[in-house]
Design a protein around this motif. Structure first.
Motif: not given
Length: 187
Positions: A116-129, A131-136, A153-158
């Motif tokens: 659970f993440v209490p605060r996710i912002t579009p700025r952390h991901w580069g906007g709405w929609g 998104r894919w970021r290699p480090e995140q 299991g492959d190390g990625r996150t969603f």
């Protein structure tokens, strides 16, 4: 978020629900959709009632530009004005917008953790929609606020922003037989 009804079992004890659903909506994106519709209307208005004397090329470029920009804004924002998340015994499914597209289905057999993440912002991901970021990893962000993060299991996150994300994480952990986030590792 609505309460999720639990069906009583035959013995009278309450049974856990078989499905968890969550939604999130961003009402601010309706403003962007309206701007897209206005831009499209301007392009149509130019095409229908314009008597440009400077030639057809500038008129054609203006009409095509307004209509294309307007449609991109309109459909781009309507696709991510809301998100619906559904978790059952087999998978987590995310559907975006009113048509349910884009859609992502992640089998729970591929999930090794949920947070659970209490605060996710579009700025952390580069906007709405979507998104894919290699480090995140990958995310569906329709508004700022709470969300859930699946470790695959492959190390990625969603990541997905959704109301009542804490209950969703608890539901996923129960299905995966993972300890609660606040429980000691040995229990």
């Amino acid at each position: 978020m609505r309460d999720h009804p639990r069906k009583p079992s035959e013995t009278g004890a309450e049974a856990a629900p078989a499905v968890w659903t969550g939604r999130a909506t961003n009402k601010a994106q309706w403003v962007l959709a309206a701007a897209g519709a206005a831009c499209t209307a301007l392009g149509i208005e130019l095409a229908v009632s314009s008597n440009w004397t400077s030639g057809i090329a500038p008129l054609l470029m203006s009409v095509i530009g307004c209509v294309a920009a307007g449609l991109l804004m309109l459909f781009g924002t309507l696709a991510f004005v809301n998100v619906a998340v559904r978790v059952d015994g087999d998978a987590l499914e995310v559907r975006c917008g009113h048509m349910g597209l884009p859609r992502r289905r992640i089998l729970l057999t591929h999930v090794v953790g949920a947070e659970f993440v209490p605060r996710i912002t579009p700025r952390h991901w580069g906007g709405w929609g979507y998104r894919w970021r290699p480090e995140q990893g990958t995310a569906v962000v329709v508004r700022r606020g709470e969300g859930l993060v699946l470790k695959l299991g492959d190390g990625r996150t969603f990541t997905v922003t959704v109301d009542d994300a804490e209950e969703g994480v608890r539901f996923i952990r129960e299905r995966l037989h993972l300890p609660a986030a606040d429980a000691p590792a040995g229990t």
